[in-house]
Design a protein around this motif. Structure first.
Motif, PDB file in Angstrom:
ATOM      1  N   VAL A 195       0.886  -1.093  -0.037  1.00 27.79           N
ATOM      2  CA  VAL A 195       0.009   0.118  -0.208  1.00 27.79           C
ATOM      3  C   VAL A 195       1.023   1.325   0.028  1.00 27.79           C
ATOM      4  N   ALA A 196       2.047   1.252   0.726  1.00 24.88           N
ATOM      5  CA  ALA A 196       2.806   2.159   1.087  1.00 24.88           C
ATOM      6  C   ALA A 196       3.457   2.779  -0.565  1.00 24.88           C
ATOM      7  N   HIS A 197       3.674   1.618  -1.354  1.00 30.20           N
ATOM      8  CA  HIS A 197       4.218   2.025  -2.655  1.00 30.20           C
ATOM      9  C   HIS A 197       3.266   2.195  -3.531  1.00 30.20           C
ATOM     10  N   ASN A 198       2.026   2.305  -3.191  1.00 26.54           N
ATOM     11  CA  ASN A 198       0.807   2.662  -4.159  1.00 26.54           C
ATOM     12  C   ASN A 198       0.679   1.583  -5.344  1.00 26.54           C
ATOM     13  N   ASN A 199       1.208   0.303  -5.136  1.00 29.38           N
ATOM     14  CA  ASN A 199       1.125  -0.672  -6.024  1.00 29.38           C
ATOM     15  C   ASN A 199       0.451  -2.043  -5.706  1.00 29.38           C
ATOM     16  N   PHE A 200      -0.266  -1.887  -4.629  1.00 27.57           N
ATOM     17  CA  PHE A 200      -0.897  -3.118  -4.119  1.00 27.57           C
ATOM     18  C   PHE A 200      -2.251  -3.399  -4.843  1.00 27.57           C
ATOM     19  N   CYS A 201      -2.539  -4.655  -4.326  1.00 26.04           N
ATOM     20  CA  CYS A 201      -3.891  -5.385  -4.945  1.00 26.04           C
ATOM     21  C   CYS A 201      -4.939  -4.291  -5.049  1.00 26.04           C
ATOM     22  N   THR A 202      -5.653  -4.409  -6.113  1.00 27.90           N
ATOM     23  CA  THR A 202      -6.852  -3.187  -6.152  1.00 27.90           C
ATOM     24  C   THR A 202      -8.195  -4.066  -5.919  1.00 27.90           C
ATOM     25  N   ILE A 203      -8.152  -5.100  -5.401  1.00 31.34           N
ATOM     26  CA  ILE A 203      -9.497  -5.759  -5.174  1.00 31.34           C
ATOM     27  C   ILE A 203      -9.837  -5.252  -3.631  1.00 31.34           C
ATOM     28  N   ASP A 204     -11.006  -5.480  -3.238  1.00 32.89           N
ATOM     29  CA  ASP A 204     -11.725  -4.942  -2.071  1.00 32.89           C
ATOM     30  C   ASP A 204     -11.101  -5.727  -0.773  1.00 32.89           C
ATOM     31  N   THR A 205     -10.023  -5.401  -0.170  1.00 30.03           N
ATOM     32  CA  THR A 205      -9.288  -6.408   0.771  1.00 30.03           C
ATOM     33  C   THR A 205     -10.266  -6.622   1.848  1.00 30.03           C
ATOM     34  N   ALA A 206     -11.251  -6.003   1.940  1.00 31.04           N
ATOM     35  CA  ALA A 206     -12.054  -6.177   3.250  1.00 31.04           C
ATOM     36  C   ALA A 206     -13.031  -7.420   2.892  1.00 31.04           C
ATOM     37  N   LYS A 207     -13.150  -7.891   1.613  1.00 28.88           N
ATOM     38  CA  LYS A 207     -13.850  -8.955   1.235  1.00 28.88           C
ATOM     39  C   LYS A 207     -13.032 -10.226   1.264  1.00 28.88           C
ATOM     40  N   PHE A 208     -11.649 -10.018   1.412  1.00 24.46           N
ATOM     41  CA  PHE A 208     -10.692 -11.020   1.285  1.00 24.46           C
ATOM     42  C   PHE A 208      -9.760 -11.003   2.353  1.00 24.46           C
ATOM     43  N   PRO A 209     -10.251 -11.132   3.716  1.00 25.20           N
ATOM     44  CA  PRO A 209      -9.446 -11.165   4.921  1.00 25.20           C
ATOM     45  C   PRO A 209      -7.924 -11.775   5.136  1.00 25.20           C
ATOM     46  N   GLY A 210      -7.740 -13.075   4.313  1.00 31.65           N
ATOM     47  CA  GLY A 210      -6.980 -13.873   4.383  1.00 31.65           C
ATOM     48  C   GLY A 210      -6.038 -13.730   3.123  1.00 31.65           C
ATOM     49  N   MET A 211      -6.389 -12.619   2.513  1.00 30.60           N
ATOM     50  CA  MET A 211      -5.488 -12.277   1.227  1.00 30.60           C
ATOM     51  C   MET A 211      -4.017 -12.117   1.486  1.00 30.60           C
ATOM     52  N   HIS A 212      -3.445 -11.779   2.423  1.00 32.29           N
ATOM     53  CA  HIS A 212      -1.965 -11.491   2.631  1.00 32.29           C
ATOM     54  C   HIS A 212      -1.338 -12.741   2.601  1.00 32.29           C
ATOM     55  N   GLN A 213      -2.110 -13.718   3.102  1.00 35.82           N
ATOM     56  CA  GLN A 213      -1.369 -15.093   3.020  1.00 35.82           C
ATOM     57  C   GLN A 213      -1.352 -15.668   1.972  1.00 35.82           C
ATOM     58  N   ASN A 214      -2.032 -15.350   1.107  1.00 33.35           N
ATOM     59  CA  ASN A 214      -2.307 -16.075  -0.215  1.00 33.35           C
ATOM     60  C   ASN A 214      -2.486 -15.240  -1.493  1.00 33.35           C
ATOM     61  N   CYS A 215      -1.368 -14.526  -2.088  1.00 34.57           N
ATOM     62  CA  CYS A 215      -1.602 -13.866  -3.357  1.00 34.57           C
ATOM     63  C   CYS A 215      -1.622 -15.047  -4.511  1.00 34.57           C
ATOM     64  N   ILE A 216      -1.134 -16.224  -4.048  1.00 33.28           N
ATOM     65  CA  ILE A 216      -0.677 -17.165  -5.184  1.00 33.28           C
ATOM     66  C   ILE A 216      -1.952 -17.638  -6.022  1.00 33.28           C
ATOM     67  N   ASP A 217      -3.036 -18.277  -5.239  1.00 33.33           N
ATOM     68  CA  ASP A 217      -3.981 -18.991  -5.969  1.00 33.33           C
ATOM     69  C   ASP A 217      -4.618 -18.114  -6.821  1.00 33.33           C
ATOM     70  N   CYS A 218      -4.732 -16.632  -6.941  1.00 33.03           N
ATOM     71  CA  CYS A 218      -5.322 -15.820  -7.629  1.00 33.03           C
ATOM     72  C   CYS A 218      -4.594 -15.322  -8.840  1.00 33.03           C
ATOM     73  N   HIS A 219      -3.227 -15.011  -8.315  1.00 34.77           N
ATOM     74  CA  HIS A 219      -2.339 -14.680  -9.438  1.00 34.77           C
ATOM     75  C   HIS A 219      -1.469 -15.520 -10.157  1.00 34.77           C
ATOM     76  N   MET A 220      -1.128 -16.621  -9.477  1.00 33.13           N
ATOM     77  CA  MET A 220      -0.417 -17.780  -9.959  1.00 33.13           C
ATOM     78  C   MET A 220      -1.051 -19.030 -10.074  1.00 33.13           C
ATOM     79  N   PRO A 221      -2.137 -19.267 -10.742  1.00 34.04           N
ATOM     80  CA  PRO A 221      -3.027 -20.409 -10.405  1.00 34.04           C
ATOM     81  C   PRO A 221      -2.251 -21.767 -10.980  1.00 34.04           C
ATOM     82  N   ALA A 222      -2.729 -22.955 -10.414  1.00 33.85           N
ATOM     83  CA  ALA A 222      -2.271 -24.257 -10.618  1.00 33.85           C
ATOM     84  C   ALA A 222      -3.084 -24.561 -11.884  1.00 33.85           C
ATOM     85  N   LYS A 223      -2.368 -25.171 -13.139  1.00 33.14           N
ATOM     86  CA  LYS A 223      -2.967 -25.145 -14.308  1.00 33.14           C
ATOM     87  C   LYS A 223      -2.498 -26.874 -14.666  1.00 33.14           C
ATOM     88  N   LEU A 224      -3.259 -27.560 -15.529  1.00 35.47           N
ATOM     89  CA  LEU A 224      -2.950 -28.761 -15.915  1.00 35.47           C
ATOM     90  C   LEU A 224      -1.367 -28.882 -16.755  1.00 35.47           C
TER      91      LEU A 224
END
Ligand code: HEC
Ligand code: HEC
Ligand code: HEC
Ligand code: HEC
Ligand code: HEC
Ligand code: HEC
Ligand code: HEC
Length: 415
Positions: free
Chosen positions: A346-375
């Motif tokens: 947030v300080a660098h003004n380049n943080f995730c733009t989704i509503d963080t209130a909706k995703f309380p656990g997001m800080h522990q998991n940037c991975i599943d949304c941005h680096m998904p597992a593929k076959l």
């Protein structure tokens, strides 16, 4: 301009040239100390990781838990994942063609039966793969190595047909190439001449696993020096990748994580610190090779990462930004998410733009949304009774925005 002046100036010029020359040889000499010998190393230049344990105990103990270390081992019981128990030990091609995994004396075999009659027993000699996704096996015939027809597939917890093998008969003659070895062992000595196929290897001169010396260069000289000079606090005759350029660091991992690269020199010629393009034609970055929907041959991590904005728009990112090669960090999403936070905040003004209130656990998991597992397109096997291959999933290294992945989290979060 006087003669004396001109004379003096040429002395200065010559002096400068001599000094530059001297500095240059110093650089080259220093470099020689850093860069390991060119050409294919000899077996006796390697020390093996057990010899590092006395001085680098911590790294040694952790490294033994990694996929790298475990990616090839001699076929001992503790390394083979699949079951040899009756009922769980068969793969049936057809009702009359059956392959059974059997323990006989102290060894393990894949035994082919036709209508109940034993046709051929093939010994497990080398295990390939830690078993995170699966394991394939190799057997010696003379000095040649062949891949065994049945593979263990972890997702299903079952024996299955080896990838690319026919599904209606037992194929026993697929040779293992030096390139296959180059990605899964640290060193294997080829003893057959160039161009002769199948290739032949020394049975004794193999360093199993992606071991210390794959990334640090052959280290017998380092071990000998440090042992004879225990008071010496600096490491000599050894390469530390921290001293390499960004490209050299990427090349070191791309030898095995760069997708389809094609060798132009014999396998095992490339050593850490060298330029990969001198040994391979590299098309893993081309549009054709990198379909971001695909995670292709054993996962082209470099090609996919190279497409990501994170990689393109930062000057320092390498594989080491997120991975510590000495540790098994598998599945540790919180730890990897901290690496993201190293650049995005947030300080660098380049943080995730989704509503963080909706995703309380997001800080522990940037991975599943941005680096998904593929076959995976290549680690896929035929399970008994199935018509389509089952594939292992691999993390995409194309770091991006995947609205479909985010949707998977919305119902969970609104509960
Ligand atoms: C007899 C002790 C000894 C043994 C055995 C030994 N090392 Fe070292 N090594 C050292 C010392 C001392 C240093 C310098 C201090 C440090 O970086 O830990 C060092 C440094 C290193 C470095 C960092 C070099 C640098 O320039 O920063 C690497 C990499 C390394 N060793 C790898 C290995 C590997 C791989 C093995 C086994 C094949 C090994 N060492 C075996 C003593 C040893
Ligand atoms: C000589 C080939 C080779 C080199 C060089 C290599 N790797 Fe690997 N790497 C592999 C293989 C093979 C596997 C699969 C291991 C297994 O069987 O699970 C692997 C697995 C991995 C994994 C997955 C570990 C896990 O969680 O299961 C990571 C992360 C990784 N490598 C990162 C790197 C990085 C970073 C570098 C460069 C510093 C590198 N590798 C260099 C061959 C290599
Ligand atoms: C270009 C290098 C390369 C070549 C060639 C290669 N592999 Fe791999 N292999 C890898 C890497 C890297 C992984 C890890 C895949 C990942 O996690 O993305 C892997 C994964 C595997 C796995 C699954 C390991 C696990 O449990 O995660 C098996 C089994 C395997 N390879 C067998 C083979 C065999 C057998 C051959 C030769 C016939 C071969 N590979 C050729 C690099 C290679
Ligand atoms: C897959 C590649 C890989 C393997 C395998 C590997 N290392 Fe390293 N090692 C690295 C990298 C990359 C660095 C530099 C990390 C950095 O940039 O600080 C490093 C750094 C080091 C250092 C310098 C000090 C430190 O902790 O950073 C030592 C010592 C070392 N390694 C020893 C070992 C030993 C001993 C083994 C085997 C037991 C081993 N390494 C296996 C990649 C590897
Ligand atoms: C070395 C610094 C660095 C690291 C580490 C890093 N990024 Fe980035 N990332 C960037 C830069 C630079 C950009 C492009 C400019 C921007 O958006 O700030 C970017 C862009 C992005 C974007 C926008 C992509 C697009 O296509 O619009 C996403 C999403 C992203 N990063 C997620 C992540 C995630 C998730 C991680 C951890 C797995 C991560 N980043 C790690 C530097 C980094
Ligand atoms: C639930 C899924 C989800 C999680 C968890 C998540 N993100 Fe995002 N992220 C998104 C989506 C969707 C967007 C695009 C939102 C938009 O269009 O405004 C996005 C956008 C971004 C961007 C681009 C911002 C820009 O300026 O364009 C960055 C960087 C980013 N995320 C980083 C992260 C990091 C770092 C984490 C972990 C701390 C994280 N994300 C966790 C779904 C997620
Ligand atoms: C921005 C952070 C980041 C960078 C940079 C990065 N990785 Fe990864 N990597 C990850 C994450 C997160 C995972 C998933 C870890 C997990 O779930 O176990 C992963 C997983 C892997 C795996 C295991 C794949 C699988 O799904 O089994 C391999 C192999 C790998 N990385 C290799 C590399 C290589 C090689 C590079 C450099 C070309 C690299 N990574 C750069 C974050 C990164």
């Amino acid at each position: 301009m006087s003669f004396v002046n001109r004379y003096r100036r040429s002395i200065i010029v010559i002096g400068t040239i001599v000094l530059c020359g001297f500095l240059l040889t110093q650089c080259v000499n220093n470099e020689k100390e850093q860069v390991v010998q060119k050409g294919i190393a000899k077996f006796d230049q390697f020390a093996g990781s057990a010899s590092c344990a006395s001085c680098h105990k911590d790294i040694y103990e952790k490294h033994k838990q990694t996929g790298h270390y475990l990616t090839s081992r001699p076929a001992e019981e503790k390394y083979i994942k699949g079951s040899f128990e009756k009922g769980k030990n068969v793969y049936a091609y057809t009702p009359s063609i059956i392959l059974a995994m059997e323990k006989r004396d102290s060894h393990f075999y894949q035994v082919a039966y036709f209508k109940g009659e034993e046709k051929k027993a093939m010994r497990f000699d080398i295990v390939t793969g830690s078993g995170a996704k699966g394991q394939s096996f190799m057997t010696w015939r003379g000095n040649k190595l062949f891949q065994l027809p049945v593979t263990y597939f972890t997702n299903a917890g079952q024996w299955s047909n080896s990838p690319g093998f026919p599904s209606d008969r037992v194929m026993i003659d697929r040779p293992v190439t030096s390139r296959c070895m180059e990605c899964h062992v640290t060193f294997a000595e080829r003893i057959s001449e160039d161009g002769k196929e199948p290739e032949e290897f020394s049975k004794t001169n193999i360093i199993y696993g992606v071991d210390c010396e794959r990334c640090h260069g052959p280290a017998a000289g380092h071990v000998a020096f440090q042992t004879q000079n225990p008071q010496e606090k600096k490491g000599k005759y050894i390469l530390n990748p921290a001293s390499l350029s960004r490209q050299q660091n990427l090349d070191l991992c791309a030898l095995c994580h760069g997708g389809n690269i094609h060798k132009t020199r014999p396998s095992f010629s490339f050593s850490a610190g060298e330029i990969l393009a001198d040994y391979f034609t590299i098309d893993s970055l081309s549009e054709l090779a990198v379909n971001t929907g695909n995670v292709d041959v054993h996962g082209n991590q470099l090609g996919l990462l190279n497409k990501s904005k994170c990689f393109r728009m930062s000057e320092t990112m390498t594989c080491n930004t997120c991975h510590n090669s000495h540790e098994n960090q598998r599945g540790n999403k919180a730890l990897f998410s901290q690496k993201c936070a190293g650049c995005h905040s947030v300080a660098h003004n380049n943080f995730c733009t989704i509503d963080t209130a909706k995703f309380p656990g997001m800080h522990q998991n940037c991975i599943d949304c941005h680096m998904p597992a593929k076959l995976s397109m290549s680690i896929a096997v035929m399970l008994p009774g199935r018509e389509v291959p089952a594939a292992a999933s691999v993390r995409s290294h194309f770091i991006s925005i995947y609205p479909e992945e985010t949707k998977k989290f919305i119902p969970l979060q609104l509960k």
